[in-house]
Design an enzyme around this catalytic site. Sequence first.
Site, PDB file in Angstrom:
ATOM      1  N   CYS A 126     -55.064 -72.194  38.463  1.00  0.00           N
ATOM      2  CA  CYS A 126     -56.177 -72.095  37.509  1.00  0.00           C
ATOM      3  C   CYS A 126     -57.545 -72.425  38.105  1.00  0.00           C
ATOM      4  O   CYS A 126     -58.426 -71.572  38.127  1.00  0.00           O
ATOM      5  CB  CYS A 126     -55.927 -73.029  36.332  1.00  0.00           C
ATOM      6  SG  CYS A 126     -54.458 -72.576  35.418  1.00  0.00           S
TER       7      CYS A 126
HETATM    8  N1  LIG Z   1     -49.776 -72.583  35.122  1.00  0.00           N
HETATM    9  C1  LIG Z   1     -50.634 -73.245  34.386  1.00  0.00           C
HETATM   10  O1  LIG Z   1     -50.627 -74.466  34.405  1.00  0.00           O
HETATM   11  C2  LIG Z   1     -51.624 -72.544  33.461  1.00  0.00           C
HETATM   12  C3  LIG Z   1     -52.426 -73.333  32.638  1.00  0.00           C
HETATM   13  C4  LIG Z   1     -53.311 -72.725  31.770  1.00  0.00           C
HETATM   14  C5  LIG Z   1     -53.410 -71.345  31.760  1.00  0.00           C
HETATM   15  N2  LIG Z   1     -52.663 -70.562  32.590  1.00  0.00           N
HETATM   16  C6  LIG Z   1     -52.799 -69.115  32.490  1.00  0.00           C
HETATM   17  O2  LIG Z   1     -51.638 -68.589  31.845  1.00  0.00           O
HETATM   18  C7  LIG Z   1     -51.343 -67.287  32.374  1.00  0.00           C
HETATM   19  C8  LIG Z   1     -49.925 -67.266  32.904  1.00  0.00           C
HETATM   20  O3  LIG Z   1     -49.826 -68.192  33.971  1.00  0.00           O
HETATM   21  P1  LIG Z   1     -48.460 -68.796  34.478  1.00  0.00           P
HETATM   22  O4  LIG Z   1     -48.813 -69.952  35.334  1.00  0.00           O
HETATM   23  O5  LIG Z   1     -47.516 -68.992  33.348  1.00  0.00           O
HETATM   24  O6  LIG Z   1     -47.946 -67.578  35.400  1.00  0.00           O
HETATM   25  P2  LIG Z   1     -46.486 -67.391  36.023  1.00  0.00           P
HETATM   26  O7  LIG Z   1     -46.679 -66.566  37.233  1.00  0.00           O
HETATM   27  O8  LIG Z   1     -45.776 -68.698  36.109  1.00  0.00           O
HETATM   28  O9  LIG Z   1     -45.716 -66.539  34.918  1.00  0.00           O
HETATM   29  C9  LIG Z   1     -46.077 -65.255  34.557  1.00  0.00           C
HETATM   30  C10 LIG Z   1     -44.811 -64.490  34.202  1.00  0.00           C
HETATM   31  O10 LIG Z   1     -45.202 -63.192  33.735  1.00  0.00           O
HETATM   32  C11 LIG Z   1     -44.280 -62.251  34.213  1.00  0.00           C
HETATM   33  N3  LIG Z   1     -44.903 -60.936  34.147  1.00  0.00           N
HETATM   34  C12 LIG Z   1     -45.814 -60.367  34.973  1.00  0.00           C
HETATM   35  N4  LIG Z   1     -46.164 -59.152  34.525  1.00  0.00           N
HETATM   36  C13 LIG Z   1     -45.464 -58.930  33.390  1.00  0.00           C
HETATM   37  C14 LIG Z   1     -45.404 -57.858  32.473  1.00  0.00           C
HETATM   38  N5  LIG Z   1     -46.134 -56.758  32.636  1.00  0.00           N
HETATM   39  N6  LIG Z   1     -44.587 -57.989  31.424  1.00  0.00           N
HETATM   40  C15 LIG Z   1     -43.829 -59.099  31.267  1.00  0.00           C
HETATM   41  N7  LIG Z   1     -43.847 -60.150  32.077  1.00  0.00           N
HETATM   42  C16 LIG Z   1     -44.658 -60.072  33.140  1.00  0.00           C
HETATM   43  C17 LIG Z   1     -43.941 -62.738  35.601  1.00  0.00           C
HETATM   44  O11 LIG Z   1     -42.713 -62.204  36.069  1.00  0.00           O
HETATM   45  C18 LIG Z   1     -43.870 -64.249  35.377  1.00  0.00           C
HETATM   46  O12 LIG Z   1     -42.572 -64.673  35.006  1.00  0.00           O
HETATM   47  C19 LIG Z   1     -52.412 -67.027  33.424  1.00  0.00           C
HETATM   48  O13 LIG Z   1     -53.468 -66.324  32.835  1.00  0.00           O
HETATM   49  C20 LIG Z   1     -52.880 -68.405  33.806  1.00  0.00           C
HETATM   50  O14 LIG Z   1     -54.207 -68.385  34.298  1.00  0.00           O
HETATM   51  C21 LIG Z   1     -51.745 -71.150  33.438  1.00  0.00           C
END
Ligand SMILES: NC(=O)c1ccc[n+]([C@@H]2O[C@H](COP(=O)([O-])OP(=O)(O)OC[C@H]3O[C@@H](n4cnc5c(N)ncnc54)[C@H](O)[C@@H]3O)[C@@H](O)[C@H]2O)c1
Length: 447
Positions: A278
């Site tokens: 992030c």
């Molecule tokens: N990790 C954190 O602590 C955090 C905190 C706040 C916000 N975010 C935001 O949340 C969002 C997700 O982050 P994350 O850390 O969970 O990512 P991540 O990579 O852990 O998970 C994303 C998931 O989405 C799946 N994916 C990708 N394309 C896809 C599609 N077209 N259809 C279905 N599934 C699909 C991937 O296989 C993966 O399992 C991002 O925008 C991130 O900036 C993350």
Amino acid sequence: MDARSSTFETLSKRIEARTARAGIIGLGYVGLPLAMAVARSGFAVTGFDIDPKKVVALDACRSYIDAVTDEALTAEIEAGRFSSTTDFASLADCDVIVICVPTPLTKHRDPDLSFVEATSRSIAAHLRSGQLIVLESTTYPGTTDDIVKVILEETGLKSGSDFFVGFSPEREDPGNQHYHTATIPKVVAGDGKEALSLMKSFYGTAVSTVVPVSSNATAEAVKLTENIFRSVNIALVNELKTVYAAMGIDIWEVIDAAKTKPFGYMPFYPGPGLGGHCIPIDPFYLTWKSREYELPTRFIELAGEINSAMPRYVVGKLAEALDIRAGKALSRSRVLVLGLAYKKNVADIRESPSLRLIEIIEERGGRAAYHDPFVAEIPPTREYQALKGRKSIDLTPEAIAEYDAVLIATDHDVIDYAALSKSAKLIVDTRNVLSRLGLSADHVIKA
Ligand SMILES: NC(=O)c1ccc[n+]([C@@H]2O[C@H](COP(=O)([O-])OP(=O)(O)OC[C@H]3O[C@@H](n4cnc5c(N)ncnc54)[C@H](O)[C@@H]3O)[C@@H](O)[C@H]2O)c1
């Protein structure tokens, strides 16, 4: 009752009665804990992911996310409240659909919304009247209304009457023992008053406090503001660290004293550089969007510049310490980097400065190894392909003693720092952990 209000009333009642089915798309760090929180609040939840390995693991009640235990996952699956699939046709069965897919930067550091767009198209292919579609992925103001909603409306259905669109930023803090999805206040917004009302009632069932704001763009800006605030403040203390170090002043002592001020100050701590999915990335979503308004985002750029210079600064300090304390050039030294994850007590190495530290040490001719209790092997990464497959070494006294220096990059709690200090010839501590534990010594320097 006209058709518009009946669509809204029907969905509203289904949410209140918990008879609505929720679909969570993207079962990663954000999506899986959210799916659990929503299931726990009584909804039937279908999780969607394009990665079949994740679905196989979840089907076998195996969680791959620290914040979700196997027991918690098993409980929801056995209660019939959670299942997962790669088959997006089941989206048609969901009343509320939440998008939690990645929002990275491209190679040129522009927003990469390809995941959000692809997901919006998958939803559009199965969109029906009476659904609430929510974006949770972090992004620049305007994404929900200008991209997600526009793709969904290409079906001919209209937001605000046939279906509803909202945005709610995620505030997950991996490794945080005090707060989790259900206890972190949640900002919600919607396209129109019906969408906002649905957002409030849906999230109100799963989290303890809901914070409504007036538009999706405002909610998108809230998330960016929170992360820019962290990035800028971390850059500030990183800069102060370098200045005070030159003056012989210890930044950590300064911060500890400054934070006794009961108002107007909030402590941030320096380190070897920014990491995680992030803070190093999200601020640049705003920088990109601001260009459209011909407005610079100087704080964001400057913070990025200072924070990304930190690994090189730290290796400079390491080289200096080896030189002065051991009479040895970095190019002839073996360095053990302690901690590969970007923050303590987690296994996440995304954007971790430790990878950059290893790379710089080796660019300068040194040899680097690492130990991380949570990362047994370096997985493939886009930027550090040469490091793929390296394994965490065992942290025995004999192994430690073989290195010319130990560089503490991540202060995992499970490390026995007293034993480390006993065996190490030289320690460069970027987290002030030894001093915090009362283990300051002549062979420990801070960087
Ligand atoms: N990790 C954190 O602590 C955090 C905190 C706040 C916000 N975010 C935001 O949340 C969002 C997700 O982050 P994350 O850390 O969970 O990512 P991540 O990579 O852990 O998970 C994303 C998931 O989405 C799946 N994916 C990708 N394309 C896809 C599609 N077209 N259809 C279905 N599934 C699909 C991937 O296989 C993966 O399992 C991002 O925008 C991130 O900036 C993350």
